[in-house]
Scaffold this active site. Sequence first.
Site, PDB file in Angstrom:
ATOM      1  N   LYS A  71     113.928 -32.346  67.894  1.00 48.28           N
ATOM      2  CA  LYS A  71     113.066 -31.926  66.778  1.00 48.28           C
ATOM      3  C   LYS A  71     111.700 -32.597  66.938  1.00 48.28           C
ATOM      4  CE  LYS A  71     117.274 -30.529  65.291  1.00 48.28           C
ATOM      5  NZ  LYS A  71     118.172 -31.399  64.658  1.00 48.28           N
TER       6      LYS A  71
ATOM      7  N   ASP B 102     118.658 -41.426  59.693  1.00 46.52           N
ATOM      8  CA  ASP B 102     118.619 -40.186  60.486  1.00 46.52           C
ATOM      9  C   ASP B 102     117.135 -39.866  60.672  1.00 46.52           C
ATOM     10  OD1 ASP B 102     118.500 -37.615  61.473  1.00 46.52           O
ATOM     11  OD2 ASP B 102     120.234 -36.917  60.329  1.00 46.52           O
TER      12      ASP B 102
ATOM     13  N   PHE C  26     129.300 -22.116  60.224  1.00 40.12           N
ATOM     14  CA  PHE C  26     128.082 -21.269  60.247  1.00 40.12           C
ATOM     15  C   PHE C  26     127.680 -20.867  61.662  1.00 40.12           C
ATOM     16  CE2 PHE C  26     125.235 -24.674  61.622  1.00 40.12           C
ATOM     17  CZ  PHE C  26     125.960 -25.808  61.255  1.00 40.12           C
TER      18      PHE C  26
ATOM     19  N   ARG D 172     121.250 -21.322  55.202  1.00 38.85           N
ATOM     20  CA  ARG D 172     121.548 -22.682  54.778  1.00 38.85           C
ATOM     21  C   ARG D 172     122.035 -22.591  53.340  1.00 38.85           C
ATOM     22  NH1 ARG D 172     123.243 -25.277  58.717  1.00 38.85           N
ATOM     23  NH2 ARG D 172     121.827 -26.438  60.048  1.00 38.85           N
TER      24      ARG D 172
ATOM     25  N   TYR E 169     121.789 -43.164  89.320  1.00 45.79           N
ATOM     26  CA  TYR E 169     122.897 -43.195  88.357  1.00 45.79           C
ATOM     27  C   TYR E 169     122.726 -44.348  87.369  1.00 45.79           C
ATOM     28  CZ  TYR E 169     127.485 -42.731  86.307  1.00 45.79           C
ATOM     29  OH  TYR E 169     128.500 -42.542  85.406  1.00 45.79           O
TER      30      TYR E 169
ATOM     31  N   PHE F 178     124.022 -33.690  55.962  1.00 44.01           N
ATOM     32  CA  PHE F 178     123.673 -32.792  57.054  1.00 44.01           C
ATOM     33  C   PHE F 178     124.984 -32.415  57.743  1.00 44.01           C
ATOM     34  CE2 PHE F 178     122.497 -31.455  61.307  1.00 44.01           C
ATOM     35  CZ  PHE F 178     121.649 -30.422  60.965  1.00 44.01           C
ATOM     36  N   THR F 179     125.053 -31.182  58.210  1.00 45.12           N
ATOM     37  CA  THR F 179     126.309 -30.610  58.710  1.00 45.12           C
ATOM     38  C   THR F 179     127.027 -31.517  59.711  1.00 45.12           C
ATOM     39  OG1 THR F 179     125.003 -29.371  60.312  1.00 45.12           O
ATOM     40  CG2 THR F 179     125.595 -28.233  58.291  1.00 45.12           C
TER      41      THR F 179
HETATM   42  C1  LIG Z   1     119.586 -31.432  64.231  1.00 44.93           C
HETATM   43  C2  LIG Z   1     119.950 -32.521  63.325  1.00 44.93           C
HETATM   44  C3  LIG Z   1     121.006 -33.393  63.631  1.00 44.93           C
HETATM   45  C4  LIG Z   1     121.920 -33.208  64.830  1.00 44.93           C
HETATM   46  O1  LIG Z   1     121.268 -33.297  66.017  1.00 44.93           O
HETATM   47  P1  LIG Z   1     121.615 -32.403  67.303  1.00 44.93           P
HETATM   48  O2  LIG Z   1     120.594 -32.796  68.294  1.00 44.93           O
HETATM   49  O3  LIG Z   1     121.514 -30.955  66.892  1.00 44.93           O
HETATM   50  O4  LIG Z   1     122.998 -32.755  67.740  1.00 44.93           O
HETATM   51  C5  LIG Z   1     121.239 -34.447  62.763  1.00 44.93           C
HETATM   52  N1  LIG Z   1     120.504 -34.617  61.648  1.00 44.93           N
HETATM   53  C6  LIG Z   1     119.499 -33.783  61.313  1.00 44.93           C
HETATM   54  C7  LIG Z   1     118.717 -34.025  60.084  1.00 44.93           C
HETATM   55  C8  LIG Z   1     119.193 -32.709  62.146  1.00 44.93           C
HETATM   56  O5  LIG Z   1     118.218 -31.867  61.785  1.00 44.93           O
END
Ligand SMILES: *Cc1c(COP(=O)(O)O)cnc(C)c1O
Length: 461
Positions: A262, A219, A453, A386, A76, A128-129
């Site tokens: 990613k 980011d 979306f 998108r 833990y 970004f969303t």
């Molecule tokens: C995917 C993504 C996020 C969010 O990350 P999650 O792992 O999906 O929560 C933030 N910024 C960018 C540029 C992304 O592509």
Amino acid sequence: MEKQKKRSWAEPYKIKMVELVHMSSYEERKLALETAGYNTFLLKSRDVYIDLLTDSGTSAMSDRQWAGIMMGDEAYAGSENFYHLEETIQKYYGYKHIVPTHQGRAAEHIISQLMIKKGDVIPGNMYFTTTKLHQELAGGKFVDVIIDEAHDPDNEHPFKGNIDLKKLQKVIDTYGPDKIPYVAVATAVNMAGGQPLSLSNLYAVRELTNKYNIKIIHDMTRVAENAFFIKDRESGYSDKSVADIVREICDLTDGATMSAKKDALVNIGGFLAVNDNELFEKARNMVVVYEGLHTYGGLAGRDMEALAIGITESVDENHIKARVGQVVYLGDKLIEMGIPVVKPIGSHGVFLNAKKFLPHLTQDMFPAQALSSEIYLDSGVRTMERGIVSAGRNNETGKHNYPNLELVRLTIPRRVYTQAHMDVVAESIEQVYQHREQITGLQMIYEPEYLRFFQARFAKL
Ligand SMILES: *Cc1c(COP(=O)(O)O)cnc(C)c1O
């Protein structure tokens, strides 16, 4: 001397295990699409042949990463894998402190809640969303300061992810530096089509923000892919390693949010990284409320191990060359077929220009959503919208935001598909392009409150 022929980008790995996929019939797909309300996010994976919905969490892990999974220390507190992850992040990215999170948006939540006050303004190189939503939920307002070229799908600027310094200066002059907790700088800007920013631009942004004592939060979801483009395109960097360029980018910023699903080659994971000691103390206290203890933050020990190994593999020259190479291969093929795509081809996918593809549909008929449906129907290839659906509604007026870019994203998972898959995808899009005049628009019949979306439903007009 004879000019050297351009050499191929073939994969630096061989295949050890395969996953069989279902190849559906047209009738099956038609029914599946209707059931899903013409939203590819609502399709079942079993009904998909080639899945280009997203590159998020869809990468193939290496044998070493799977071996790491077996070495999970599921304590833990104080898991061995946490310390390995921390050490790896410090080595490759240079940030001082890390807080693991289950994925990127959890890191965005924490940093937004800690740094943004009501009435604050956060300039960034395109929204970004999830990032923008967390900024708004914390009481802030996002202001786009990306260069104009990024909003033009045909402009071939090599660094369409760059920040327009004049726009940034204007935001500072208008609101005052006290209202700006940080500038949100994304590498390989997702919504612009996976477009990189240059190091010279980042140096200039650092200089300007230093003048006003404004922080930069990075980011870093696709930082290695951005670094590859810098090596390829920016003068003075061709002899540097991708790993060194990644480090140089991170060193210019004060902290980062990472969706490790990613670039970092894992199926789940993320982290928040900061250099400031006080901010770190607050973040590691807050993560306990929402994610889990600060040495696992919503991840199993084995996930942290796979992530530490994934980070190392993600900055390997041969990996990144083949990764981006495959995306460019598909993009070039579509360009050759005369299909309208965002140029230059970006890092993680090829983006179809739905406005040009379907000029007979107005934007409120959701052309990218309609095109994405049509591609699925033709071949079982799953893509995503998108455009206007992703852009959501204006917070104040409640009206649709109308983004310049109305795109369908063909996102390529890392190390998953072959060149033959890319050929099948290109042929399907060519087929759809040939009967594009018959494609009709959609209307939205269900709209969820947040990030619409993902769950919105549509019907044919
Ligand atoms: C995917 C993504 C996020 C969010 O990350 P999650 O792992 O999906 O929560 C933030 N910024 C960018 C540029 C992304 O592509």
